[in-house]
Enzyme design. Structure first.
Site, PDB file in Angstrom:
ATOM      1  N   ASP A   1      -7.264  -7.171  -8.948  1.00 30.16           N
ATOM      2  CA  ASP A   1      -6.394  -6.071  -8.515  1.00 30.16           C
ATOM      3  C   ASP A   1      -6.531  -4.929  -9.508  1.00 30.16           C
ATOM      4  OD1 ASP A   1      -4.399  -4.643  -7.111  1.00 30.16           O
ATOM      5  OD2 ASP A   1      -2.853  -5.345  -8.470  1.00 30.16           O
ATOM      6  N   SER A   2      -6.069  -3.752  -9.108  1.00 30.94           N
ATOM      7  CA  SER A   2      -6.094  -2.606 -10.019  1.00 30.94           C
ATOM      8  C   SER A   2      -5.091  -2.775 -11.157  1.00 30.94           C
ATOM      9  CB  SER A   2      -5.778  -1.327  -9.254  1.00 30.94           C
ATOM     10  OG  SER A   2      -4.510  -1.430  -8.655  1.00 30.94           O
TER      11      SER A   2
ATOM     12  N   TYR B   1      -5.363   2.746  -8.418  1.00 29.18           N
ATOM     13  CA  TYR B   1      -6.501   3.088  -7.574  1.00 29.18           C
ATOM     14  C   TYR B   1      -6.078   3.986  -6.403  1.00 29.18           C
ATOM     15  CZ  TYR B   1      -9.636  -0.521  -9.577  1.00 29.18           C
ATOM     16  OH  TYR B   1     -10.441  -1.266 -10.388  1.00 29.18           O
ATOM     17  N   GLY B   2      -4.812   3.901  -6.008  1.00 27.08           N
ATOM     18  CA  GLY B   2      -4.353   4.496  -4.751  1.00 27.08           C
ATOM     19  C   GLY B   2      -4.544   5.995  -4.628  1.00 27.08           C
TER      20      GLY B   2
ATOM     21  N   CYS C   1      -5.887  -6.260  -3.747  1.00 31.54           N
ATOM     22  CA  CYS C   1      -5.504  -4.855  -3.873  1.00 31.54           C
ATOM     23  C   CYS C   1      -5.839  -4.218  -2.531  1.00 31.54           C
ATOM     24  CB  CYS C   1      -6.320  -4.203  -4.994  1.00 31.54           C
ATOM     25  SG  CYS C   1      -6.227  -2.401  -5.064  1.00 31.54           S
ATOM     26  N   ASN C   2      -4.840  -3.659  -1.887  1.00 30.30           N
ATOM     27  CA  ASN C   2      -5.068  -3.081  -0.562  1.00 30.30           C
ATOM     28  C   ASN C   2      -6.065  -1.932  -0.612  1.00 30.30           C
ATOM     29  OD1 ASN C   2      -2.982  -4.085   1.681  1.00 30.30           O
ATOM     30  ND2 ASN C   2      -2.052  -4.273  -0.324  1.00 30.30           N
ATOM     31  N   THR C   3      -5.942  -1.098  -1.649  1.00 30.08           N
ATOM     32  CA  THR C   3      -6.829   0.054  -1.743  1.00 30.08           C
ATOM     33  C   THR C   3      -8.282  -0.400  -1.891  1.00 30.08           C
ATOM     34  OG1 THR C   3      -5.040   1.305  -2.777  1.00 30.08           O
ATOM     35  CG2 THR C   3      -7.253   2.185  -3.008  1.00 30.08           C
TER      36      THR C   3
ATOM     37  N   GLU D   1       7.043  -0.735 -10.509  1.00 29.54           N
ATOM     38  CA  GLU D   1       6.643  -0.957 -11.903  1.00 29.54           C
ATOM     39  C   GLU D   1       7.820  -0.745 -12.856  1.00 29.54           C
ATOM     40  OE1 GLU D   1       2.951   0.264 -13.390  1.00 29.54           O
ATOM     41  OE2 GLU D   1       1.996  -0.925 -11.830  1.00 29.54           O
TER      42      GLU D   1
ATOM     43  N   CYS E   1       0.612  -2.448   0.292  1.00 27.12           N
ATOM     44  CA  CYS E   1       0.294  -2.298  -1.131  1.00 27.12           C
ATOM     45  C   CYS E   1       0.955  -3.485  -1.810  1.00 27.12           C
ATOM     46  CB  CYS E   1       0.853  -0.980  -1.676  1.00 27.12           C
ATOM     47  SG  CYS E   1       0.767  -0.844  -3.482  1.00 27.12           S
ATOM     48  N   THR E   2       0.226  -4.140  -2.706  1.00 27.77           N
ATOM     49  CA  THR E   2       0.770  -5.370  -3.310  1.00 27.77           C
ATOM     50  C   THR E   2       1.963  -5.116  -4.227  1.00 27.77           C
ATOM     51  OG1 THR E   2      -0.998  -5.197  -4.933  1.00 27.77           O
ATOM     52  CG2 THR E   2      -1.310  -6.776  -3.145  1.00 27.77           C
ATOM     53  N   HIS E   3       2.265  -3.862  -4.508  1.00 19.82           N
ATOM     54  CA  HIS E   3       3.490  -3.571  -5.256  1.00 19.82           C
ATOM     55  C   HIS E   3       4.740  -3.689  -4.386  1.00 19.82           C
ATOM     56  CE1 HIS E   3       0.913  -1.793  -8.349  1.00 19.82           C
ATOM     57  NE2 HIS E   3       1.961  -1.700  -9.118  1.00 19.82           N
TER      58      HIS E   3
END
Lengths: 273, 273
Positions: B15-16, B47-48, B78-80, B158, B190-192
């Site tokens: 992931d980023s 990355y987004g 990571c979706n992006t 975050e 988005c994994t966040h």
């Protein structure tokens, strides 16, 4: 290089992204005749959450790129890079003058008075290094300094949500969490934050003085060039070149907010570091 | 490499930053016996907001590092990066299987029904590429898909401000701006964003189904390894290695929120890409 050639070179301005355009704007207002070249390291932003080692490496790469293009002075228009890498950059570029934004910001906050209480809003990296605390205490050992990391304000400024209930709520929460009871000044210790100055004033109240580094940094840049005799002689408007390491479209769209003028992505040249 | 050796190798997860730990968590829940190695490219997050070219370069560097360590399957958590670089990664690592999070997320949203209306909340890069729209329409050509970029939710997750009035206000504004009138599903693209699932449900209402990729991705990983005969035979708990490209302390502090367990910075190994 003789002084005549040198004075025609642009002033180099470096930031992790678009935030430093607030500093560029102040420099252009103060010295419209100077050529300017701006490099935003958008491929690796934000610097504020990165380690000092990475920040120093990124900053020296950016400085090398600008020196290669030919500049007469470097402005580090990024609080995080100023806090972390100023000594390394001065060593790298000597004898070229390097101006950061932390010392001018601290000077603007203290303004010759003593015993003031200052709240510094900044990124995690800038706060962790205590750069503003050191700079303020070196000017006024009696000052009271609180530093508080406000990462969300960066995203808020980039999204353009700079006023309204959400922005006020976030600013209010950061001010509460800082536990700085009624400071005399609030220092905008990140070049993104001037976009939020009105909201911060609204939340903090009119009695607080809001200080950012942009204007003071421009004054230091002018004084440094005057002393070195490198101010451009001509009164013609200076040129502006914009470089970025990634995402010209986003740079133009978001950067326009910081520069206070519309930018097209064709105005932004992509470079590799 | 024979199958017996291969099955003892870890699953690589990339992931980023720390967001992919929500996917790692789901994989560990589903297959506690598997060894896992996670690489967060924290030096270059997020990355987004980066360009596709940069994202693909970063992703292939990260994949090369994990392959060098020895892995049997790569999860692009990571979706992006899934949206931008999945084809490039499959070509690079072939015949090693590479599982992204976009297709499993789309499958979880559609779930065999047709004509559903879906709202995808994601990063700028994922939205710009229309990755979820393509993946959903390939499963259900009658589906209605709205994609909306929500950069502030990344910073919010975050910062750990995942509930309360500020989080609700930001989610409300993004839902309003998306102009998606009462979708059937909201896809956390988005994994966040799984950290904000409760707040999103609170704002969107109980009638909306909230979908994230983590569980479905874990199921795809299991099915892929079952088909290849590379599941680990032993029932002993698998090991977990955490790699990051910058800021072990921040990775441990913020990552703990995503993984749902306390992390120490000594648990995080710094690597260069």
């Amino acid at each position: 290089m003789n002084a005549a050639t040198n004075s025609e070179l642009p002033v180099g301005i470096f930031d992790s992204g678009v935030g430093g355009l607030t500093v560029l704007h102040a420099i252009r207002e103060a010295m419209p005749g100077e050529h300017l070249v701006y490099l935003g390291d958008t491929a690796r932003l934000p610097y504020g959450t990165k380690s000092p080692l990475s920040i120093e490496r990124y900053a020296t790469q950016a400085a090398a790129k600008l020196r290669e293009r030919g500049i007469k002075l470097l402005v580090v228009a990024c609080n995080t890079a100023s806090a972390v890498a100023l000594d390394a950059l001065r060593e790298q570029l000597a004898p070229m003058p390097v101006v950061g934004v932390v010392e001018p910001g601290a000077a603007a906050a203290v303004q010759g008075r003593t015993g003031g209480s200052h709240l510094v809003l900044a990124t995690e990296a800038t706060v962790r290094l205590g750069a503003y605390r050191s700079a303020i205490l070196s000017l006024d050992p009696d000052a009271e300094v609180t530093e508080h990391a406000c990462e969300l304000l960066v995203a808020l400024a980039e999204e353009g949500w700079v006023d309204g209930a959400i922005a006020r709520g976030i600013v209010r929460r950061y001010l509460d969490e800082s536990h700085a009871a009624s400071p005399d000044t609030i220092i905008l210790g990140c070049t993104h934050f001037p976009l939020l100055a009105d909201t911060i004033r609204e939340v903090a109240g009119d009695q607080v003085r809001i200080v950012d580094s942009a204007g003071t940094t421009a004054a230091v840049v002018r004084a440094t060039m005057d002393a070195a005799g490198t101010r451009r002689a001509s009164d013609d408007p200076g040129t502006l070149r914009l470089l970025a390491t990634d995402g010209a479209r986003r740079f133009a769209r978001v950067g326009g907010r910081f520069l206070g003028q519309d930018l097209r992505h064709e105005d932004v040249e992509l470079v590799d570091l």
